[in-house]
Design an enzyme around this catalytic site. Structure first.
Site, PDB file in Angstrom:
ATOM      1  N   SER A  27       0.530  -1.599   0.038  1.00 12.64           N
ATOM      2  CA  SER A  27       0.343   0.215   0.150  1.00 12.64           C
ATOM      3  C   SER A  27       1.287   1.523  -0.266  1.00 12.64           C
ATOM      4  CB  SER A  27      -0.895   0.142   1.073  1.00 12.64           C
ATOM      5  OG  SER A  27      -1.395   1.157   1.657  1.00 12.64           O
ATOM      6  N   GLY A  63      -3.875  -2.897  -0.216  1.00 15.00           N
ATOM      7  CA  GLY A  63      -4.134  -1.506   1.484  1.00 15.00           C
ATOM      8  C   GLY A  63      -5.235  -0.552   0.825  1.00 15.00           C
ATOM      9  N   SER A  64      -4.541   1.135   1.279  1.00 14.66           N
ATOM     10  CA  SER A  64      -5.498   1.823   1.545  1.00 14.66           C
ATOM     11  C   SER A  64      -5.605   2.894  -0.177  1.00 14.66           C
ATOM     12  CB  SER A  64      -5.015   2.996   1.760  1.00 14.66           C
ATOM     13  OG  SER A  64      -5.766   4.755   1.744  1.00 14.66           O
ATOM     14  N   CYS A  65      -6.738   3.193  -0.094  1.00 17.53           N
ATOM     15  CA  CYS A  65      -7.384   3.736  -1.383  1.00 17.53           C
ATOM     16  C   CYS A  65      -6.431   5.245  -2.095  1.00 17.53           C
ATOM     17  CB  CYS A  65      -8.682   3.593  -1.892  1.00 17.53           C
ATOM     18  SG  CYS A  65      -9.763   2.447  -1.577  1.00 17.53           S
ATOM     19  N   THR A  66      -5.972   5.352  -1.146  1.00 17.57           N
ATOM     20  CA  THR A  66      -5.146   6.847  -0.974  1.00 17.57           C
ATOM     21  C   THR A  66      -4.076   6.925  -1.249  1.00 17.57           C
ATOM     22  OG1 THR A  66      -6.358   6.964   1.268  1.00 17.57           O
ATOM     23  CG2 THR A  66      -4.685   8.933   0.887  1.00 17.57           C
TER      24      THR A  66
END
Length: 563
Positions: A27, A63-66
Site C-alpha cells: 500500500s 491496502g488504502s485507496c489513498t
C-alpha cells in the site's frame, strides 16, 4: 536478444531505471514515505527500499485507496517510480498515474505483464520501457498497445464529456471513461451515493487536485459523504497543530464541503444513520468502508481510488466492472479458520489480517466463524484488517454475511488458519516494549458500542498519569455518546475523544509527542501505525488497553484463548 511475450501497456510512456521487484504487494499510503519515496511499512519484507526512479514491479497494490494520492505527490515532487509493472489488474496506483498525466503532465508508464514476462524482468538489474518494447539486458519483450474497449455511453455521458455540464464534469468524465477502459468495462453504471477518501491530507497533491477541480466549478450530483480528515476542523489551532500542516489540511476538507460533500468526516460511513441497503449500487472509497459495504451490508461498490471517488460523485457514473458485476463477487479461495474456544473480540482483526495474507488478490470465503456470532463491530475490525493485507474489495463469511451461501466453486483452492497461525500472527502484531504511553482506539472510527465497552472497562479505575487514552470517532457517534452519557463517563476517567481525525491521519502534537509505544485494539493500525507514527505499535485486547491505561504497561503475551 532473447524475447518473452506478454506485456500490455495500460498507460503509455517511456522510462528506464533499476528494477525493484517487491516480494509482496504494498500500500503506497502508510507504506511509502511521500517525503523520500522509501518503503516505511515495517511489516513489508523490503522495508526501507527506495522506490524513486525505479522500474517498480509488484503483483498488484494492496491496502488504502489513498495510495493514488501518494503516487501523485511523488510524481509532482520528482520522487515517483519511473514506471509501474504489475502482474495482476490494479486500480489505485494506475489512477494516480492517470491523474498525474491527465491533469499535471507527469507521465508514469503503467504496464501489465504475463507471469513469464514478469518473472523474467524481475531477475534483471535494470530495464528500459519503450512505447513498443521493454528491454532488460538481453531480454526484449514486445509491448501491446492498451486494449481497445468500445465503451457504450449514453447521450448524457457524451454531453458531460463534451462540456455541457461544465469543465469539471468534463474532466471527471474523461477520467471515469479512461479508468473504465483500463478495467475492461464496456458500460458505465449509475450510483446512488458516494464516499470521498481524498479529503485526507496525505500529501500536497490531494489539495492540488481538489482545488483544481473546485476552480473548474466542481459540484457533486449525488449524496456524498466524506472520510475522516487530517485535523479536528474546529479545534486544530487550539490543539497546537502547526499552520504549515493544519492550514492546507483544513483547506482540503473545506474544498470538498464547498463542492457539495457532506461533512460527515468518518472512515466508517456504514455507522451513519442512513447507511446503504443490501443490493444498493454505490461508489465508496476508503478500503475498510468498501470491504464492509460489499461484505457485511451486501451493497455493491468497487474499491475506488482517491480522485476517482470525486469524479464519480461529479458525474454519478462509475465503470461497470469488478464487484459491481455478480460474477465477480464469487469467492475464489476458501479459508477454513480454527476459531479458538472462548476467543475474545481481538480474534476478529487477527483473523482478518491473516485472511488477507492468505488471499492477497482474491475474494475469499471464510469458514468456521459462524459459531463465534460476530457482532457488527467484530466484522468492522475483521474487514479493516483484511484490507491492509489484501487487494480484494470484499470477503464472505459462511453463515454470517448475506451472500456467502453457495458463493465458492467446489474446486476453489483451500487453505487454513490454524490456532498456531493465530498465535504467530498475534506475536507479530503484539511485539514491542511492555511500557505503553498511548492507548489508541478507533481505527476505523469507534462505534457507540465500542465507546460504551471502553467506558465499562475503565469505570472506577484511575488512569496512569503518563498514559494518554484517545478515541477517534465520527461526529454522529460522538453526539450519540453525549446524549446517552457515555461521553461524560469516558471524560471522567481521562479519555479524550476526537472528531474528524482517525488514527491513520492523526499527526503530532495531537498524537502525543512523548509516545514511544502505542497499544491498540485495531489490526489495521497495528499494521500501519509503526510506519505512520515512528513508534512501536502493539495489538492488544480491550482488557489490555484498559490495563495499559491504568498501569502504564502490558506484558508481551498471548491472550488466554491462544494459550
Amino acid at each position: 536478444m532473447s524475447s518473452v511475450t506478454g506485456a500490455r501497456s495500460i498507460l503509455p510512456g517511456t522510462a528506464e531505471g533499476p528494477v525493484v521487484a517487491l516480494g509482496e504487494p504494498l500500500s503506497f499510503w502508510g507504506g511509502v514515505d511521500p517525503a523520500t519515496g522509501a518503503i516505511i511499512d515495517v511489516h513489508h519484507p523490503q522495508h526501507g527500499v527506495p522506490l524513486g526512479g525505479a522500474v517498480l514491479m509488484m503483483s498488484s497494490s494492496r491496502g488504502s485507496c489513498t495510495g493514488s494520492g501518494v503516487l501523485l505527490d511523488l510524481a509532482l515532487s520528482g520522487r515517483a517510480p519511473a514506471a509501474l509493472l504489475f502482474r495482476e489488474s490494479e486500480d489505485v496506483l494506475t489512477l494516480g498515474a492517470l491523474v498525474a498525466a491527465e491533469m499535471f503532465d507527469r507521465t508514469i508508464p503503467v504496464l501489465r505483464l504475463s507471469p513469464d514476462a514478469y518473472a523474467a524482468i524481475a531477475q534483471r538489474p535494470s530495464a528500459r520501457i519503450g512505447l513498443d518494447a521493454i528491454e532488460a539486458g538481453d531480454l526484449a519483450i514486445p509491448v501491446e498497445p492498451p486494449t481497445a474497449v468500445a465503451l457504450s455511453l449514453t447521450e448524457h455521458d457524451h454531453a458531460m464529456l463534451e462540456g455541457h455540464d461544465g469543465p469539471a464534469v468534463a474532466q471527471a468524465m474523461r477520467i471515469v471513461c479512461a479508468m473504465a477502459r483500463q478495467q475492461g468495462a464496456s458500460d458505465l453504471v449509475d450510483v446512488t451515493r458516494g464516499h470521498v477518501d481524498g479529503c485526507i491530507y496525505a500529501s500536497p497533491a490531494n489539495l492540488a487536485f481538489a482545488e483544481a477541480m473546485e476552480q473548474l466549478g466542481a459540484r457533486v450530483r449525488i449524496p456524498t459523504t466524506m472520510n475522516a480528515i487530517s485535523v479536528d476542523l474546529d479545534n486544530w489551532q487550539r490543539q497546537g497543530v502547526p499552520p504549515a500542516f493544519g492550514t492546507p489540511a483544513a483547506r482540503l476538507a473545506e474544498a470538498y464541503v464547498r463542492m457539495g460533500c457532506r461533512p460527515s468526516f468518518t472512515c466508517a460511513p456504514y455507522l451513519l444513520a442512513d447507511a446503504p441497503r443490501f443490493g444498493e449500487t454505490i461508489a465508496w472509497s476508503e478500503s475498510n468502508a468498501v470491504i464492509y459495504a460489499n461484505s457485511v451490508i451486501g451493497a455493491r461498490t468497487a474499491k475506488h481510488p482517491d480522485f476517482l471517488d470525486l469524479c464519480i460523485a461529479l458525474t454519478g457514473r462509475a465503470p461497470l466492472a469488478g464487484v459491481y458485476l455478480g460474477r465477480n463477487r464469487r469467492a475464489r479461495r476458501v479459508i477454513d479458520v480454527a476459531l479458538p474456544p472462548g476467543a475474545g473480540e481481538a480474534v476478529w482483526p487477527l483473523i482478518g489480517y491473516l485472511a488477507g495474507h492468505a488471499a492477497p488478490d482474491a475474494i475469499p470465503l471464510l469458514r468456521g466463524l459462524a459459531t463465534g456470532h460476530p457482532t457488527p463491530d467484530d466484522l468492522k475490525a475483521l474487514c479493516a484488517a483484511f484490507g491492509t493485507t489484501s487487494a480484494a474489495p470484499m470477503l464472505h463469511i459462511e453463515g454470517v454475511t448475506p451472500e456467502a451461501e453457495g458463493i465458492a466453486d467446489d474446486d476453489a483452492p483451500r487453505s487454513a488458519i490454524t490456532k498456531d497461525d493465530l498465535a504467530a500472527g498475534w506475536r507479530r502484531l503484539n511485539a514491542g516494549p511492555e511500557a505503553v504511553e498511548l492507548v489508541a482506539i478507533g481505527s476505523p472510527h469507534a462505534s457507540l458500542g465500542e465507546c460504551r465497552a471502553l467506558a465499562d472497562a475503565l469505570i472506577g479505575r484511575a488512569r496512569h498519569p503518563n498514559v494518554a487514552v484517545i478515541v477517534t470517532a465520527g461526529r454522529e457517534v460522538i453526539a450519540g455518546a453525549e446524549t446517552e452519557g457515555t461521553l461524560s463517563r469516558l471524560r471522567a476517567v481521562g479519555v479524550e475523544i476526537l472528531p474528524d481525525l482517525c488514527w491513520c491521519s492523526i499527526s503530532r502534537p495531537v498524537f502525543p509527542p512523548a509516545t514511544r509505544t502505542v497499544l491498540t485494539n485495531s489490526g489495521k493500525y497495528a499494521h500501519y501505525g509503526p510506519g505512520l507514527s515512528d513508534c512501536a505499535v502493539r495489538l492488544g485486547t480491550l482488557e489490555d488497553c484498559a490495563e495499559a491505561a491504568v498501569t502504564g504497561r502490558v506484558p508481551v503475551r498471548l491472550p488466554p484463548w491462544l494459550t
